[in-house]
Write a protein that holds these residues in place. Sequence first.
Motif, PDB file in Angstrom:
ATOM      1  N   VAL A   1      44.957  -9.954  58.715  1.00 29.76           N
ATOM      2  CA  VAL A   1      45.485  -9.698  60.061  1.00 29.76           C
ATOM      3  C   VAL A   1      44.397  -9.954  61.099  1.00 29.76           C
ATOM      4  CG1 VAL A   1      46.410  -7.933  61.615  1.00 29.76           C
ATOM      5  CG2 VAL A   1      47.201  -8.051  59.243  1.00 29.76           C
ATOM      6  N   ARG A   2      43.197  -9.537  60.787  1.00 25.66           N
ATOM      7  CA  ARG A   2      42.067  -9.767  61.696  1.00 25.66           C
ATOM      8  C   ARG A   2      41.853 -11.264  61.912  1.00 25.66           C
ATOM      9  NH1 ARG A   2      36.736 -10.796  62.027  1.00 25.66           N
ATOM     10  NH2 ARG A   2      35.409  -9.462  63.325  1.00 25.66           N
TER      11      ARG A   2
ATOM     12  N   HIS B   1      44.643  -6.858  53.253  1.00 25.99           N
ATOM     13  CA  HIS B   1      45.667  -7.175  54.252  1.00 25.99           C
ATOM     14  C   HIS B   1      45.084  -7.180  55.664  1.00 25.99           C
ATOM     15  CE1 HIS B   1      49.503  -7.159  56.367  1.00 25.99           C
ATOM     16  NE2 HIS B   1      49.093  -6.084  57.034  1.00 25.99           N
ATOM     17  N   LEU B   2      44.324  -6.144  56.003  1.00 25.94           N
ATOM     18  CA  LEU B   2      43.780  -6.055  57.359  1.00 25.94           C
ATOM     19  C   LEU B   2      42.788  -7.174  57.640  1.00 25.94           C
ATOM     20  CD1 LEU B   2      43.301  -2.206  57.896  1.00 25.94           C
ATOM     21  CD2 LEU B   2      45.214  -3.680  58.593  1.00 25.94           C
TER      22      LEU B   2
ATOM     23  N   LEU C   1      45.100  -2.500  51.327  1.00 31.43           N
ATOM     24  CA  LEU C   1      45.141  -2.516  52.783  1.00 31.43           C
ATOM     25  C   LEU C   1      43.938  -3.247  53.374  1.00 31.43           C
ATOM     26  CD1 LEU C   1      46.608  -1.570  55.351  1.00 31.43           C
ATOM     27  CD2 LEU C   1      45.205   0.507  55.271  1.00 31.43           C
TER      28      LEU C   1
ATOM     29  N   LEU D   1      47.990   1.450  60.735  1.00 34.29           N
ATOM     30  CA  LEU D   1      46.937   1.538  61.744  1.00 34.29           C
ATOM     31  C   LEU D   1      47.037   2.848  62.519  1.00 34.29           C
ATOM     32  CD1 LEU D   1      46.844  -2.106  63.179  1.00 34.29           C
ATOM     33  CD2 LEU D   1      45.224  -1.047  61.609  1.00 34.29           C
TER      34      LEU D   1
ATOM     35  N   LEU E   1      41.465  -2.613  64.734  1.00 32.01           N
ATOM     36  CA  LEU E   1      40.828  -3.211  63.560  1.00 32.01           C
ATOM     37  C   LEU E   1      39.310  -3.098  63.640  1.00 32.01           C
ATOM     38  CD1 LEU E   1      43.066  -6.390  63.182  1.00 32.01           C
ATOM     39  CD2 LEU E   1      42.935  -4.470  61.589  1.00 32.01           C
TER      40      LEU E   1
ATOM     41  N   SER F   1      45.562   5.540  60.289  1.00 32.68           N
ATOM     42  CA  SER F   1      44.114   5.433  60.125  1.00 32.68           C
ATOM     43  C   SER F   1      43.373   5.756  61.415  1.00 32.68           C
ATOM     44  CB  SER F   1      43.737   4.033  59.643  1.00 32.68           C
ATOM     45  OG  SER F   1      42.386   3.996  59.235  1.00 32.68           O
TER      46      SER F   1
ATOM     47  N   THR G   1      52.312  -2.547  59.073  1.00 35.48           N
ATOM     48  CA  THR G   1      50.897  -2.673  59.453  1.00 35.48           C
ATOM     49  C   THR G   1      50.575  -1.735  60.609  1.00 35.48           C
ATOM     50  OG1 THR G   1      50.954  -5.016  58.811  1.00 35.48           O
ATOM     51  CG2 THR G   1      49.092  -4.294  60.168  1.00 35.48           C
TER      52      THR G   1
ATOM     53  N   GLU H   1      37.304  -1.218  60.818  1.00 39.48           N
ATOM     54  CA  GLU H   1      36.303  -1.989  60.093  1.00 39.48           C
ATOM     55  C   GLU H   1      34.931  -1.322  60.164  1.00 39.48           C
ATOM     56  OE1 GLU H   1      34.153  -6.395  60.062  1.00 39.48           O
ATOM     57  OE2 GLU H   1      35.930  -6.070  61.304  1.00 39.48           O
TER      58      GLU H   1
ATOM     59  N   LEU I   1      45.577  -4.956  68.648  1.00 39.29           N
ATOM     60  CA  LEU I   1      45.285  -4.768  67.231  1.00 39.29           C
ATOM     61  C   LEU I   1      43.801  -4.954  66.948  1.00 39.29           C
ATOM     62  CD1 LEU I   1      48.346  -4.637  66.712  1.00 39.29           C
ATOM     63  CD2 LEU I   1      47.922  -5.978  64.636  1.00 39.29           C
TER      64      LEU I   1
END
Length: 286
Positions: free
Chosen positions: A189-190, A185-186, A182, A236, A70, A239, A232, A74, A66
């Motif tokens: 998660v990161r 949220h991300l 999102l 991903l 990410l 994206s 999630t 990012e 992930l």
Amino acid sequence: MGHSEGGRSAQHASWALSYISYYRLRAYWLYYEADPEADNHLFKDGTTLEAVLALYEFDRRLRLLLMDALERIEVAARGAWAHQMAMVYGPHGYLNAALYPRTDRFQANLTQLQSEYDRSHDVFVDHYKRTYNNPPLPPVWVAAEFISFGLLSKFFSALRGRADRKAIARRIGFDDRVFQGLLHHLATVRNICAHHSRLWNRSFTVTFPLAQSPASLADTIAPEADRKLYNTLSMLLHSMGAVAPESDWPNRLISLIAENPTGDFAAMGFPDDWQQRPLWRHLCPD
């Protein structure tokens, strides 16, 4: 169990408790307890230390995978934000309070940005610090190199103009309203991944709006799994198709998911028909 086998198991347990720790492993063997709410900590029949360690290793590899996606998303989000702000408002236009309807939030974001700038030793930041003292903060393309993911999400959501938010979000593959949630949220998660916390069956406290388009994404997400990893991962996948279409990340993800040592996909929020849903269908072997 033979004497030598018992000795190896004891050594394995000693190693795991010494180098992973009891409390970190407990997050994984809770899954194997007969009644996690009870105080007796009795395991389901057949549970082994090897099973717990396999789950721990699966989760570790999942976090690393992930982090790969990410990072790409990012970096793409930072670039999209810097491009939009610079092209429309100029190098330092992102610091214009008029772009943000909530003065209090803008000032809080600005204070945090100054703090992140002061702590940064990025080569571009050091050059700006040595060369300029006015304005005190650098152009947006330099800010994009040191701004944290969490603060970037705050600057994005604070923007007054929806046209700006739409232009930024479109580059990452989303509607701006979905992308706003999102991003937040991300960022969480990161942080989970960066702090090596349990991920695989976590229930997230920070969620995001369910996408209504494109149809391939809308038909893939599971509304009932709004706090689970499945959604999630689906976001991903979508994206990554926009920001890194040549990446083999989707194939690496599907290979790792297949190695889930528990065989429990529902705990991750996967619906029964997930392999037939649009974003997953072409990745899953027949």
